[in-house]
Motif scaffolding. Structure first.
Motif, PDB file in Angstrom:
ATOM      1  N   ILE A 198       0.836  -1.199   0.000  1.00 42.41           N
ATOM      2  CA  ILE A 198       0.000   0.000   0.000  1.00 42.41           C
ATOM      3  C   ILE A 198       0.873   1.251   0.000  1.00 42.41           C
ATOM      4  CG2 ILE A 198      -1.609   1.342   1.411  1.00 42.41           C
ATOM      5  CD1 ILE A 198      -2.894  -1.342   2.218  1.00 42.41           C
ATOM      6  N   ALA A 199       1.927   1.250   0.818  1.00 42.82           N
ATOM      7  CA  ALA A 199       2.824   2.406   0.864  1.00 42.82           C
ATOM      8  C   ALA A 199       3.530   2.600  -0.470  1.00 42.82           C
ATOM      9  CB  ALA A 199       3.839   2.239   1.992  1.00 42.82           C
TER      10      ALA A 199
ATOM     11  N   ASP B 207      19.055  -7.270   5.249  1.00 41.75           N
ATOM     12  CA  ASP B 207      19.495  -5.978   5.777  1.00 41.75           C
ATOM     13  C   ASP B 207      19.112  -4.839   4.841  1.00 41.75           C
ATOM     14  OD1 ASP B 207      20.518  -7.141   8.041  1.00 41.75           O
ATOM     15  OD2 ASP B 207      22.591  -7.178   7.319  1.00 41.75           O
ATOM     16  N   GLN B 208      19.163  -5.102   3.550  1.00 44.03           N
ATOM     17  CA  GLN B 208      18.773  -4.072   2.582  1.00 44.03           C
ATOM     18  C   GLN B 208      17.310  -3.681   2.776  1.00 44.03           C
ATOM     19  OE1 GLN B 208      19.383  -5.221  -1.505  1.00 44.03           O
ATOM     20  NE2 GLN B 208      18.220  -3.495  -2.312  1.00 44.03           N
ATOM     21  N   GLN B 209      16.460  -4.669   2.985  1.00 43.45           N
ATOM     22  CA  GLN B 209      15.043  -4.377   3.201  1.00 43.45           C
ATOM     23  C   GLN B 209      14.814  -3.699   4.548  1.00 43.45           C
ATOM     24  OE1 GLN B 209      13.506  -4.808   0.484  1.00 43.45           O
ATOM     25  NE2 GLN B 209      15.097  -6.119  -0.407  1.00 43.45           N
ATOM     26  N   LEU B 210      15.499  -4.175   5.581  1.00 50.37           N
ATOM     27  CA  LEU B 210      15.327  -3.610   6.917  1.00 50.37           C
ATOM     28  C   LEU B 210      15.747  -2.146   6.969  1.00 50.37           C
ATOM     29  CD1 LEU B 210      16.657  -6.535   9.148  1.00 50.37           C
ATOM     30  CD2 LEU B 210      14.280  -5.826   8.872  1.00 50.37           C
ATOM     31  N   ASN B 211      16.740  -1.788   6.184  1.00 49.23           N
ATOM     32  CA  ASN B 211      17.270  -0.423   6.199  1.00 49.23           C
ATOM     33  C   ASN B 211      16.610   0.495   5.180  1.00 49.23           C
ATOM     34  OD1 ASN B 211      19.164  -0.967   8.251  1.00 49.23           O
ATOM     35  ND2 ASN B 211      20.572  -1.875   6.760  1.00 49.23           N
ATOM     36  N   SER B 212      15.625  -0.006   4.479  1.00 48.12           N
ATOM     37  CA  SER B 212      14.981   0.798   3.434  1.00 48.12           C
ATOM     38  C   SER B 212      14.066   1.855   4.057  1.00 48.12           C
ATOM     39  CB  SER B 212      14.169  -0.095   2.495  1.00 48.12           C
ATOM     40  OG  SER B 212      13.036  -0.616   3.157  1.00 48.12           O
ATOM     41  N   GLU B 213      13.906   2.935   3.345  1.00 51.08           N
ATOM     42  CA  GLU B 213      13.002   4.005   3.789  1.00 51.08           C
ATOM     43  C   GLU B 213      11.563   3.498   3.831  1.00 51.08           C
ATOM     44  OE1 GLU B 213       9.932   6.906   3.288  1.00 51.08           O
ATOM     45  OE2 GLU B 213      10.633   5.610   1.653  1.00 51.08           O
ATOM     46  N   LEU B 214      11.207   2.637   2.889  1.00 53.41           N
ATOM     47  CA  LEU B 214       9.843   2.115   2.830  1.00 53.41           C
ATOM     48  C   LEU B 214       9.514   1.306   4.081  1.00 53.41           C
ATOM     49  CD1 LEU B 214       7.244   1.712   1.143  1.00 53.41           C
ATOM     50  CD2 LEU B 214       8.317  -0.353   0.191  1.00 53.41           C
TER      51      LEU B 214
ATOM     52  N   THR C 194      11.009   1.437   7.029  1.00 49.41           N
ATOM     53  CA  THR C 194      10.990   2.341   8.176  1.00 49.41           C
ATOM     54  C   THR C 194       9.649   3.053   8.273  1.00 49.41           C
ATOM     55  OG1 THR C 194      13.374   2.683   8.031  1.00 49.41           O
ATOM     56  CG2 THR C 194      12.109   4.356   9.220  1.00 49.41           C
ATOM     57  N   ARG C 195       9.131   3.451   7.123  1.00 44.65           N
ATOM     58  CA  ARG C 195       7.867   4.189   7.099  1.00 44.65           C
ATOM     59  C   ARG C 195       6.699   3.325   7.571  1.00 44.65           C
ATOM     60  NH1 ARG C 195       5.469   5.699   1.702  1.00 44.65           N
ATOM     61  NH2 ARG C 195       7.608   5.303   1.028  1.00 44.65           N
ATOM     62  N   VAL C 196       6.630   2.079   7.107  1.00 40.27           N
ATOM     63  CA  VAL C 196       5.464   1.254   7.456  1.00 40.27           C
ATOM     64  C   VAL C 196       5.563   0.681   8.866  1.00 40.27           C
ATOM     65  CG1 VAL C 196       5.128   0.666   5.032  1.00 40.27           C
ATOM     66  CG2 VAL C 196       6.322  -0.952   6.526  1.00 40.27           C
ATOM     67  N   MET C 197       6.719   0.815   9.517  1.00 40.80           N
ATOM     68  CA  MET C 197       6.887   0.272  10.863  1.00 40.80           C
ATOM     69  C   MET C 197       6.781   1.338  11.947  1.00 40.80           C
ATOM     70  SD  MET C 197       7.041  -2.959  10.603  1.00 40.80           S
ATOM     71  CE  MET C 197       7.685  -3.518  12.190  1.00 40.80           C
ATOM     72  N   GLN C 198       6.332   2.516  11.585  1.00 39.67           N
ATOM     73  CA  GLN C 198       6.136   3.545  12.603  1.00 39.67           C
ATOM     74  C   GLN C 198       5.064   3.088  13.589  1.00 39.67           C
ATOM     75  OE1 GLN C 198       5.322   7.298  10.707  1.00 39.67           O
ATOM     76  NE2 GLN C 198       7.269   7.330   9.609  1.00 39.67           N
ATOM     77  N   LYS C 199       5.306   3.367  14.852  1.00 37.59           N
ATOM     78  CA  LYS C 199       4.387   2.925  15.903  1.00 37.59           C
ATOM     79  C   LYS C 199       3.179   3.842  15.983  1.00 37.59           C
ATOM     80  CE  LYS C 199       7.884   0.740  18.836  1.00 37.59           C
ATOM     81  NZ  LYS C 199       8.492   0.696  20.193  1.00 37.59           N
ATOM     82  N   SER C 200       2.062   3.244  16.271  1.00 35.56           N
ATOM     83  CA  SER C 200       0.845   4.005  16.513  1.00 35.56           C
ATOM     84  C   SER C 200       0.037   3.291  17.593  1.00 35.56           C
ATOM     85  CB  SER C 200       0.024   4.152  15.229  1.00 35.56           C
ATOM     86  OG  SER C 200      -0.322   2.877  14.707  1.00 35.56           O
ATOM     87  N   PRO C 201      -0.709   4.032  18.395  1.00 38.22           N
ATOM     88  CA  PRO C 201      -1.484   3.397  19.472  1.00 38.22           C
ATOM     89  C   PRO C 201      -2.627   2.576  18.894  1.00 38.22           C
ATOM     90  CG  PRO C 201      -2.023   5.721  19.294  1.00 38.22           C
ATOM     91  CD  PRO C 201      -0.869   5.488  18.372  1.00 38.22           C
TER      92      PRO C 201
END
Length: 221
Positions: free
Chosen positions: A24-25, A194-201, A203-210
């Protein structure tokens, strides 16, 4: 709720939900993200999809017939990418590569995930020790390593649907015993992860939300 946006019920660490959010992102489609507390699933989600697992995508009218629900992560990925696929994850110009990727996803979901669950939660499966279940997982790891020794991604030099659908499960596997994984003879797989873990994409989809909570209904007099 934002009017007319699709609603995505998700759980941040679930690999199925992660891959849905990645697609989706990548597509650039806006959705209303509702983080779910798995011990207190919202009634709205259960009404939309009684099986009670994430992710669940609820499409509003008029973009779809009212009440249409997509509650399989692979279908959510394809829904988003068919609307907009700027990075060509669906390999529009190479159907053979797409079918190769689909076979890898099917093996991941039908075989690797079963062994992964037993490896991660080995206490629930006392018939064998943990390392036995890890060895079962390695049949898939060996296959992925061979592919990644040939090219940067699973089916070629550019990431596609298969990479993004499988990567969250390899992440989950690696997190069971990071020391073992990063000392195992899978350097290409480690690099790819590691390439996937360090990707901007990612990082964006793993932002925490309540956890999302429905608004209480107004009470009558």
């Amino acid at each position: 709720m934002t009017p007319n946006l699709p609603i995505l019920y998700s759980f941040r660490r679930c690999p199925y939900a992660i891959r849905a959010r990645l697609a989706i992102a990548a597509s650039g489609i806006s959705v209303e993200l509702r983080e779910v507390a798995l011990k207190d699933k919202p009634a709205e989600m259960l009404q939309a999809s009684p099986k009670g697992t994430v992710p669940v995508l609820v499409l509003p009218a008029p973009s779809a017939k009212e009440g249409q629900v997509i509650d399989e992560s692979r279908d959510i990925m394809r829904w988003a990418l068919r609307l907009n696929d700027p990075d060509n994850w669906l390999c529009a110009d190479d159907p053979d590569r797409l079918w190769q990727g689909e076979a890898l996803i099917q093996e991941n979901d039908a075989v690797f995930k079963q062994h992964l669950d037993r490896y991660k939660y080995f206490e629930r499966y006392p018939d064998h020790p943990q390392h036995y279940y890890r060895q079962q997982c390695e049949a898939t790891l060996v296959k992925l390593e061979r592919l990644l020794l040939q090219h940067a991604c699973l089916t070629g030099e550019q990431c596609c649907l298969a990479d993004m659908a499988i990567f969250p499960f390899i992440r989950q596997f690696a997190h069971v015993d990071r020391e073992w994984f990063y000392n195992a003879p899978y350097p290409a797989l480690q690099r790819w992860l590691d390439q996937q873990l360090n990707s901007e994409l990612f990082t964006r989809v793993m932002q925490k939300s309540p956890p999302w909570q429905s608004k209480p209904q107004p009470q009558g007099d």
